[in-house]
Design a protein around this motif. Sequence first.
Motif, short mmCIF file in Angstrom:
data_model
loop_
_atom_site.label_atom_id
_atom_site.label_comp_id
_atom_site.label_asym_id
_atom_site.label_seq_id
_atom_site.Cartn_x
_atom_site.Cartn_y
_atom_site.Cartn_z
N HIS A 73 -7.91 -8.52 0.19
CA HIS A 73 -7.38 -9.15 1.41
C HIS A 73 -8.29 -10.30 1.79
CE1 HIS A 73 -5.75 -5.00 1.72
NE2 HIS A 73 -4.71 -5.58 2.30
N ARG B 271 -11.26 -3.54 -1.47
CA ARG B 271 -10.29 -3.56 -0.36
C ARG B 271 -10.34 -4.87 0.42
NH1 ARG B 271 -8.19 1.18 2.62
NH2 ARG B 271 -6.57 0.18 3.80
N PHE B 272 -11.50 -5.18 0.98
CA PHE B 272 -11.79 -6.53 1.51
C PHE B 272 -13.30 -6.63 1.57
CE2 PHE B 272 -11.66 -6.11 6.51
CZ PHE B 272 -12.01 -4.78 6.47
N TRP C 151 -6.26 -1.18 14.07
CA TRP C 151 -5.15 -0.53 13.33
C TRP C 151 -5.68 0.21 12.11
CZ3 TRP C 151 -3.44 -1.83 8.35
CH2 TRP C 151 -2.18 -1.32 7.96
N LEU C 152 -6.62 -0.43 11.39
CA LEU C 152 -7.22 0.23 10.22
C LEU C 152 -7.89 1.53 10.64
CD1 LEU C 152 -8.91 -2.71 8.22
CD2 LEU C 152 -7.06 -1.23 7.42
N HIS D 29 0.86 -1.19 0.00
CA HIS D 29 0.00 0.00 0.00
C HIS D 29 0.89 1.24 0.00
CE1 HIS D 29 -3.62 -2.31 1.54
NE2 HIS D 29 -2.63 -3.14 1.87
N GLN E 153 0.32 4.04 2.61
CA GLN E 153 0.56 3.76 4.03
C GLN E 153 2.03 3.95 4.41
OE1 GLN E 153 -1.17 -0.11 4.96
NE2 GLN E 153 -3.12 0.46 4.05
N HIS F 262 -2.65 -12.56 2.44
CA HIS F 262 -2.67 -13.22 3.74
C HIS F 262 -3.16 -14.68 3.68
CE1 HIS F 262 -1.48 -9.34 5.06
NE2 HIS F 262 -2.63 -8.79 4.68
N GLU G 210 -7.21 -12.69 7.23
CA GLU G 210 -5.95 -12.19 7.80
C GLU G 210 -5.92 -12.36 9.32
OE1 GLU G 210 -5.39 -8.13 6.73
OE2 GLU G 210 -3.47 -7.91 7.77
N THR H 228 -4.69 3.75 9.80
CA THR H 228 -4.64 3.57 8.35
C THR H 228 -5.61 4.49 7.63
OG1 THR H 228 -4.25 1.28 8.90
CG2 THR H 228 -4.56 1.78 6.57
N LEU I 292 1.15 -7.11 13.01
CA LEU I 292 -0.24 -6.99 13.51
C LEU I 292 -0.64 -8.20 14.36
CD1 LEU I 292 -2.17 -5.59 10.37
CD2 LEU I 292 -1.35 -4.33 12.37
N ASP J 65 3.50 -5.70 2.10
CA ASP J 65 2.29 -5.17 2.74
C ASP J 65 2.57 -3.96 3.63
OD1 ASP J 65 -0.48 -5.06 3.17
OD2 ASP J 65 -0.35 -6.30 4.97
N1 GUN Z 1 -7.53 -5.42 5.31
C1 GUN Z 1 -8.26 -4.41 4.77
N2 GUN Z 1 -7.49 -3.33 4.52
C2 GUN Z 1 -6.24 -3.66 4.90
C3 GUN Z 1 -4.99 -2.97 4.89
O1 GUN Z 1 -4.87 -1.81 4.48
N3 GUN Z 1 -3.91 -3.64 5.37
C4 GUN Z 1 -4.00 -4.92 5.83
N4 GUN Z 1 -2.90 -5.53 6.27
N5 GUN Z 1 -5.15 -5.59 5.87
C5 GUN Z 1 -6.26 -4.97 5.41
#
Ligand code: GUN
Length: 438
Positions: A233, A205-206, A97-98, A80, A83, A272, A236, A102, A301, A325
């Motif tokens: 993603h 994104r996910f 964390w997001l 990313h 980031q 992941h 994860e 983020t 993480l 990542d």
């Molecule tokens: N899952 C959704 N967005 C992200 C991201 O920006 N980084 C990571 N590691 N996992 C995510």
Amino acid sequence: MPQTGVALRGPSVTFRGDPFGSTPTEALHYEPDALVLLRAGRIDAFGSAAALLPGLPADTTIRHYPRGLLVPGFVDCHVHYAQLEMVGSAGRPLLEWLEQFTFPAELAFGDERHAERVAAQFLNELQRNGTTTAAVFATVHPQSVDALFRVAEPTGLRIVAGKCLMDRHAPDGLRDSVQQGYDDSAALITRWHGRGRLGYAITPRFVASSSDAQLEAAGALWRAHPGTLLQSHLSENTAEVEWIRALYPQSRDYVDVFDRFGLLGRGAIHAHGIHLSERERSRLAQTGTALAHCPTSNLFLGSGLFDLQAAVRRDRPIPVGLATDVGAGTTLSMLATMGAAMHVAQLRGTPLAPAQALWLGTAGAARALTLEHRVGNLEVGLDADVVVLDPNATPFIAARTARVRDVHELLGVLMTLGDDRCIRETWADGRSVWIRPS
Ligand code: GUN
Ligand code: ZN
């Protein structure tokens, strides 16, 4: 007029096969005095210097690295760029964390000047680290992709990127809509996909951050644009997996959600894949869907330890590539990331050979991105992407590498002690794009 060639001469390692399919020593080929002839952005000849030197055209420029090690340009198959400025924001698992670090950092990429500045820094870091191909997440803002591609075009790097599709479970300023996301992505594909070394990846994104309608649209967009990639993603973090289960009670599992929306297949690469069942792995293998293994991110993480052996099982191999990542990942150095992949494998009790780690960050990552006919190895016809590693980068590294018995041990030491300091020179698209100051 034919372009004058440049020949890189020195010890080299290349792949003659997949080191997970055969033994690592069989797959890795060491040539103590190799010559790689670069012409018009391609590898025009590769072999021993003794065999090739007599036939070289008289106007060939020879660059000799007798104390270096020529390896294929590295391929980072999930990173990313937006980031970069929040790397090391520590202490929280994925979902917090997001939210805390983020998303606030990504909000700034609505400003195209900011995006351009960070893109320039990011691309410079790739060159400094020997990464010549990367699959990159931008932000939800289409201008963040324009900025990245615009700055990338003259760099010689091969960049695949896409704008994040995200229309739910994200803060104000970071959501698009189904129609806007579709239209913006389609316009970016028209503008950039296939232009020089640039390519587009449709980027939901996910599955938590896109509505059903948006996931449906992402699948439709991918089918409408053959040759584009699709990146996301997958599985994860355990809290994330629980959340997906709650959002999609009718789906069998996380992979099944992707499946229902047509987001699996060759050219799809999902990062992941840590908490997968055997059913999910089989389905990924069956569809040719690739996984990006991001060891430093998973450690940072606390997401879990990727089961590489289960992924690459010979009877149903999933294509796996290595990735930094960043910003969950802690380094843009693929060399350091290879070292981290070996650490994770050790913790799982299934050690990874240095040749396998190198393959994951070159030919394996290229295959995960369906770019194996373009990059990932030193082979005639592939893009002229070569990294010159320096086994004498620091006094300590020099002292340690002086004692290695073979090239496998040398690679293992460089992955353990090395990083951008060990990148002597980076060649991309047949041009020298980074020389470490001496
Ligand atoms: N899952 C959704 N967005 C992200 C991201 O920006 N980084 C990571 N590691 N996992 C995510
Ligand atoms: Zn990621």
